[in-house]
Design an enzyme around this catalytic site. Sequence first.
Site, PDB file in Angstrom:
ATOM      1  CG  HIS A  82      40.223  16.193 -64.532  1.00  0.00           C
ATOM      2  ND1 HIS A  82      41.432  16.163 -63.259  1.00  0.00           N
ATOM      3  CD2 HIS A  82      40.214  17.477 -64.926  1.00  0.00           C
ATOM      4  CE1 HIS A  82      41.441  17.659 -63.548  1.00  0.00           C
ATOM      5  NE2 HIS A  82      40.600  18.315 -64.103  1.00  0.00           N
ATOM      6  CG  ASP A 161      50.361  21.831 -61.582  1.00  0.00           C
ATOM      7  OD1 ASP A 161      50.090  22.811 -62.297  1.00  0.00           O
ATOM      8  OD2 ASP A 161      49.249  21.341 -60.721  1.00  0.00           O
ATOM      9  NE  ARG A 168      48.060  29.044 -63.964  1.00  0.00           N
ATOM     10  CZ  ARG A 168      47.391  27.996 -64.002  1.00  0.00           C
ATOM     11  NH1 ARG A 168      48.174  26.411 -63.525  1.00  0.00           N
ATOM     12  NH2 ARG A 168      45.843  27.784 -64.533  1.00  0.00           N
ATOM     13  CB  SER A 183      47.712  22.908 -64.593  1.00  0.00           C
ATOM     14  OG  SER A 183      47.456  22.360 -62.954  1.00  0.00           O
ATOM     15  CE  LYS A 187      47.376  18.625 -61.131  1.00  0.00           C
ATOM     16  NZ  LYS A 187      46.827  19.974 -61.177  1.00  0.00           N
TER      17      LYS A 187
HETATM   18  N1  URA Z   1      42.598  22.442 -62.161  1.00  0.00           N
HETATM   19  C1  URA Z   1      43.891  22.366 -62.488  1.00  0.00           C
HETATM   20  O1  URA Z   1      44.655  20.831 -62.047  1.00  0.00           O
HETATM   21  N2  URA Z   1      44.822  23.706 -62.415  1.00  0.00           N
HETATM   22  C2  URA Z   1      43.823  24.804 -63.191  1.00  0.00           C
HETATM   23  O2  URA Z   1      45.658  25.351 -63.784  1.00  0.00           O
HETATM   24  C3  URA Z   1      43.461  24.893 -63.369  1.00  0.00           C
HETATM   25  C4  URA Z   1      42.146  23.909 -62.748  1.00  0.00           C
END
Ligand code: URA
Length: 434
Positions: A82, A161, A168, A183, A187
């Site tokens: 990621h 999320d 947010r 977050s 995932k």
């Molecule tokens: N990418 C994400 O998936 N979540 C965040 O909070 C910031 C960047």
Amino acid sequence: MTAVELIEKKRDGDTLTANEIRWLIDAYTKGVVKDYQMAAMTMAVFLNGLTAEELAVWTDAMMHSGDVLDLDMIAKPKVDKHSTGGVGDKVSIPLVPMVAACGVAIPMISGRGLGHTGGTLDKLESIPGFTTNLDRERFTSILEQYGLVLAGQSKSLVPADRKLYALRDSTGTVPSIPLISSSIMSKKLAEDLDGLVLDVKVGIGAFMKDEASARTLAKTMVGIGSAHGTTTVAYLTRMDEPLGLEVGNASEIIESIAVLRGDGPADLTEVTMVLAAEMLVLGGIEGSLETANKRLAQVIASGEALELFGQVIEAQGGNRDVIDDPSLLPKASHRFEVKAPASGYVRAVNALAVGRAAMSLGAGRETKDQKVDPGVGITLHAKTGDSVEQGAPLATLAFNDHDRVEAALALLREAWEIGEALTPQELIIDRIDG
Ligand code: URA
């Protein structure tokens, strides 16, 4: 338990219990806790943080807010990568087939571009016919057959999320290390992985502008991964100038194919190889980064990695002929060159400015519902450390809409700093493990 009690507790600097956190995330996902209450809670977290224990439970509760993948049927080790996002960051596209060709399975779930940073899904979808919208059955069958799959996030994966991120975004609570790390990690951990490699970008074109905050984010995410039992390694990599020479969508596919042919730009190839080698070690396929690098060089030289990319393009509905014939990809109708205003050495190419310029041409989106124009983009001709003559091209803009060019040019004219020679800084800043 009431939301107000928990908000007050966090507001006053107290620690939430595991039960309280699980109740909160579950009740928010179901709509029992309202957006305005969660907004207050995220602001309390923004201001007072979460302890390591709170963060581990918070992430786990988010991860379990919806379906989690069960990939037990995949016999190979499952490792994903990621990136926190950058400009010209197409690393995932060449990396995934390279790593899969060596025997690691990659159930990659990627995102779309937002703001000045691009998204892997948008780039892949510039391939005619290619779909990233896969149901569970097709996702696992492609993964089983080819050892890789490149998909978007389904609605049922980490729904907490989806709600929380939108909240947010509109309440000034995005740049919080515990909220960002939970977050991202909720995932990734929902993908049922054996290992995870994180590319935490640092610099003007990144989310984290300074090394200290990037390091804290990286350590926090590595800590969450370890607490969950998923071996996680993070790299801090520089994002002051765009990665590679192409910033766009279709053009980044062409550059990714060049990397798979062993012919990509040095900086993009370096980041891709470092992260890919780490994935082979995490997957237990190679015992060291040195042998992993050799193995990766082999699957590039033999054409196995490129062949696998072609197979997966076809399996996901795309036209695999793009590999040999880039003219099958969308192309913008007009070109404009930006010229060097003076002779000298390039001291900086501002990634944020280039990313914003590409976005204003239509390569990216300012709001989630906008469509990207897959053929537009910017090709860089001079990067940090290069010498340029006055009047030589610094970049070529590819565009379809003349009305968008002026805004892009205004950004690009300020993006290059030309002056005395300098030695470019190293691209890979650090490696952080548990
Ligand atoms: N990418 C994400 O998936 N979540 C965040 O909070 C910031 C960047």
